[in-house]
Motif scaffolding. Sequence first.
Motif, PDB file in Angstrom:
ATOM      1  N   UNK A   8       1.099  -1.255   0.256  1.00 15.50           N
ATOM      2  CA  UNK A   8       0.052  -0.079   0.187  1.00 15.50           C
ATOM      3  C   UNK A   8       0.825   1.309   0.244  1.00 15.50           C
ATOM      4  N   UNK A   9       1.957   1.119   0.691  1.00 10.64           N
ATOM      5  CA  UNK A   9       2.794   2.442   0.754  1.00 10.64           C
ATOM      6  C   UNK A   9       3.455   2.751  -0.723  1.00 10.64           C
ATOM      7  N   UNK A  10       3.724   1.744  -1.365  1.00 11.54           N
ATOM      8  CA  UNK A  10       4.387   1.844  -2.901  1.00 11.54           C
ATOM      9  C   UNK A  10       3.055   2.636  -3.501  1.00 11.54           C
ATOM     10  N   UNK A  11       1.902   2.000  -3.517  1.00  6.93           N
ATOM     11  CA  UNK A  11       0.903   2.539  -4.351  1.00  6.93           C
ATOM     12  C   UNK A  11       0.460   4.141  -3.996  1.00  6.93           C
ATOM     13  N   UNK A  12       0.723   4.444  -2.737  1.00  7.75           N
ATOM     14  CA  UNK A  12       0.552   5.700  -2.122  1.00  7.75           C
ATOM     15  C   UNK A  12       1.692   6.610  -2.490  1.00  7.75           C
ATOM     16  N   UNK A  13       2.882   6.162  -2.551  1.00 11.94           N
ATOM     17  CA  UNK A  13       4.056   6.892  -3.056  1.00 11.94           C
ATOM     18  C   UNK A  13       3.683   7.231  -4.558  1.00 11.94           C
ATOM     19  N   UNK A  14       3.335   6.194  -5.581  1.00  6.95           N
ATOM     20  CA  UNK A  14       3.024   6.513  -6.877  1.00  6.95           C
ATOM     21  C   UNK A  14       1.923   7.465  -7.105  1.00  6.95           C
ATOM     22  N   UNK A  15       0.717   7.344  -6.416  1.00  7.52           N
ATOM     23  CA  UNK A  15      -0.321   8.270  -6.583  1.00  7.52           C
ATOM     24  C   UNK A  15       0.295   9.698  -6.088  1.00  7.52           C
ATOM     25  N   UNK A  16       0.800   9.920  -5.064  1.00  5.08           N
ATOM     26  CA  UNK A  16       1.420  11.174  -4.548  1.00  5.08           C
ATOM     27  C   UNK A  16       2.410  11.981  -5.534  1.00  5.08           C
ATOM     28  N   UNK A  17       3.457  10.987  -6.306  1.00 10.06           N
ATOM     29  CA  UNK A  17       4.217  11.670  -7.396  1.00 10.06           C
ATOM     30  C   UNK A  17       3.372  11.882  -8.609  1.00 10.06           C
ATOM     31  N   UNK A  18       2.361  11.263  -9.026  1.00  7.22           N
ATOM     32  CA  UNK A  18       1.599  11.405 -10.106  1.00  7.22           C
ATOM     33  C   UNK A  18       0.548  12.937  -9.858  1.00  7.22           C
ATOM     34  N   UNK A  19       0.125  12.898  -8.695  1.00  3.95           N
ATOM     35  CA  UNK A  19      -0.578  14.186  -8.127  1.00  3.95           C
ATOM     36  C   UNK A  19       0.237  15.554  -8.403  1.00  3.95           C
ATOM     37  N   UNK A  20       1.509  15.332  -7.788  1.00  2.00           N
ATOM     38  CA  UNK A  20       2.382  16.409  -7.933  1.00  2.00           C
ATOM     39  C   UNK A  20       3.120  16.512  -9.378  1.00  2.00           C
ATOM     40  N   UNK A  21       2.733  15.602 -10.114  1.00  2.00           N
ATOM     41  CA  UNK A  21       3.360  15.772 -11.816  1.00  2.00           C
ATOM     42  C   UNK A  21       4.756  15.579 -11.731  1.00  2.00           C
ATOM     43  N   UNK A  22       5.366  14.741 -10.890  1.00  2.00           N
ATOM     44  CA  UNK A  22       6.759  14.462 -10.784  1.00  2.00           C
ATOM     45  C   UNK A  22       7.143  13.229 -11.648  1.00  2.00           C
ATOM     46  N   UNK A  23       7.248  13.544 -12.888  1.00  2.00           N
ATOM     47  CA  UNK A  23       6.641  12.160 -13.881  1.00  2.00           C
ATOM     48  C   UNK A  23       8.114  11.382 -13.793  1.00  2.00           C
ATOM     49  N   UNK A  24       9.282  11.835 -13.392  1.00  2.00           N
ATOM     50  CA  UNK A  24      10.497  10.928 -13.300  1.00  2.00           C
ATOM     51  C   UNK A  24      10.172  10.086 -12.219  1.00  2.00           C
ATOM     52  N   UNK A  25      10.145  10.668 -10.976  1.00  2.00           N
ATOM     53  CA  UNK A  25       9.867   9.702  -9.857  1.00  2.00           C
ATOM     54  C   UNK A  25       8.776   8.880  -9.828  1.00  2.00           C
ATOM     55  N   UNK A  26       7.689   9.151 -10.525  1.00  2.00           N
ATOM     56  CA  UNK A  26       6.421   8.509 -10.625  1.00  2.00           C
ATOM     57  C   UNK A  26       6.659   7.077 -11.599  1.00  2.00           C
ATOM     58  N   UNK A  27       7.780   7.394 -12.541  1.00  2.00           N
ATOM     59  CA  UNK A  27       8.021   6.324 -13.624  1.00  2.00           C
ATOM     60  C   UNK A  27       8.823   5.329 -12.544  1.00  2.00           C
ATOM     61  N   UNK A  28       9.898   5.698 -11.802  1.00  2.00           N
ATOM     62  CA  UNK A  28      10.559   4.915 -11.074  1.00  2.00           C
ATOM     63  C   UNK A  28       9.753   4.126 -10.024  1.00  2.00           C
ATOM     64  N   UNK A  29       8.553   4.803  -9.343  1.00  2.00           N
ATOM     65  CA  UNK A  29       7.741   4.162  -8.395  1.00  2.00           C
ATOM     66  C   UNK A  29       6.564   3.107  -9.095  1.00  2.00           C
ATOM     67  N   UNK A  30       6.388   3.304 -10.540  1.00  2.00           N
ATOM     68  CA  UNK A  30       5.608   2.543 -11.325  1.00  2.00           C
ATOM     69  C   UNK A  30       6.629   1.425 -11.687  1.00  2.00           C
ATOM     70  N   UNK A  31       7.906   1.219 -11.954  1.00  2.00           N
ATOM     71  CA  UNK A  31       8.470   0.424 -12.199  1.00  2.00           C
ATOM     72  C   UNK A  31       8.687  -0.529 -10.995  1.00  2.00           C
ATOM     73  N   UNK A  32       8.895  -0.008  -9.664  1.00  2.00           N
ATOM     74  CA  UNK A  32       8.867  -0.876  -8.344  1.00  2.00           C
ATOM     75  C   UNK A  32       7.933  -1.572  -8.340  1.00  2.00           C
TER      76      UNK A  32
END
Length: 443
Positions: free
Chosen positions: A168-192
Motif C-alpha cells: 500500500x505504501x508503494x501505491x500511495x507513493x506512486x499516487x502522490x508523485x502523479x498528483x504532484x506531476x513528478x513524472x520521473x519519480x512516478x516512473x521509478x515508483x511505477x517500475x518498482x
Amino acid sequence: MAEFDLTTRMGQYLDRHLVFPLLEFLSVKEIYDEKELLRGKLDLLSNTNMVDFAMDVYKGLYPDGDVPSALKDKRGEVVGQLKQLQADTEPIVKVFEDPEVTRQIQSSRDGRQLFEYLSKNHGFMSSWLDTLYQFAKFQYECGNYSGAAEYLDFYRVLAPGNDKNYLPALWGKLASEILMQNWDNALEDLNRLKDIIDSNTFGSTLQSLQQRTWLIHWSLFVFFNHPKGRDLIIDMFLYQSQYLNAIQTMCPHILRYLTTAVITNKRRRTVLKDLVKVIQQESYTYRDPITEFLECLYVNFDFDGAQEKLRKCESVLINDFFLVACLDDFIENARLFIFETFCRIHQCISIKMLAEKLNMTPEEAERWIVNLIRNARLDAKIDSKLGHVVMGTQAVSPYQQVIEKTKSLSFRSQLLAMNIEKKLGAKAQEGVRAFALVNTRES
C-alpha cells in the motif's frame, strides 16, 4: 461526446484522489451537467480528510445553503488527529533531520543495514515504522501529497518487503508523485510496483490480475506525460503477455490508449500489424472511433470509412483527459497512414480526391504533400498542371527486409525459452509427486 467518455470505467480502477483531475477536466469540457459533477466530487471527498475542499464544493452545489455541521465537526476531528500524529512522529522527524542520517539514507542500498544503524545510533524502534506509515497516509488523505511522498519514501527504504503496509505504501507513493506531476519519480515508483506484481507474491492468480489492472490504469498518467511514455506503453501493454492478457480480460477499453500511442509514435510503425490483430480479436468487446480507424484502414481498406472515423477521433481526443495533448500528433500521423496506404495501392492520385480522403482542402493537401517530399519521407512528384501526385517505385532493400523480420526475434525467443522452462518445471514437479506417491504406496 459523453458516448465515448471512459471516466466511469476508469474510475473503478483508480484511487479517489486520482479521479479528481478527471472530474475537473470534464467540468471544463462541459460534457455533463455541472451539478452532477459537483455531487460526484462531494461523494469522493466524503472518505477523505480534505474537509475545506469538501466545504467549497458544497457551497458551489448549494450556494444558498449552510455548510452541514457534520463537515464542521469532521474538520475539528481532522485537526485533532493531525496534532496527535505530529506529536507521535516528532522523534522520528528529528532523527531524519540529522545530517548524518540523511547521508546514510542517500548512500545506503540495504534497508536492513540502515534500520540497524538507526536503531543502534538513534534509538529507532520497529513500532515507529507503523507510526510513520499512518502519518504519511493521513497526510495523503488531507491532500498534502509532497509530505506523504517524503514520509512514504522513508518508510519504503526502511520497511522489509514482507511488511503488511509495504505494498500500500508503494501505491500511495506512486499516487502522490502523479498528483504532484513528478513524472520521473512516478516512473521509478511505477517500475518498482511492476517488479513486485510480476514477482507473483500474491496468494492467487486473480489477485495478481487485479493488481495488474490497477497498475495499467494508473500508468496512463505517467505514460502520457513522461517523454519516454509512448514507447514504454507499447512495450508494456502490447509485448508483455501478462499485461496484454489483463487488458483483454478486464479492461479492453485500454486499447484506445495503446492505439493512440502507436499512431502518434513515428518510430514504432512496425508494431501496427500486431496491434491490428489485437484490435480485431477484441472488436466484439470494445470498439471506438480510434480503434475502428485502424480497422477501416488496415483490415477493410475502407478509405471513406477511415476518413469518417478520423473526424470522430478528433472529438474523442479533445474530450479525453489523457489524450487531449496528443490531438495534433494524432491527426498528422493518421493522415499520413491514410496517405501511405492509399499510395501503396495507386500509382497516380488526384490531389483533389486525396484532399477529400484527408479532410483537407486541395491547397492544404498539396502543401502537405510538398512538405513530405521535401523532408524525404515520400518518393513522389507533383504534376501541378493535371493536379496529380505520381508515386515513385519504392523497392525495399534486402538488408531492410532482414532487419524488419528479425526485429522481434530476440524477444520472441526469450518468451519461448521462458515457456519451455515453465513446462519443464511443471513436468519435474509432476515426476516428484508421482515418485512420492509410488513410495507411499510401497510403504
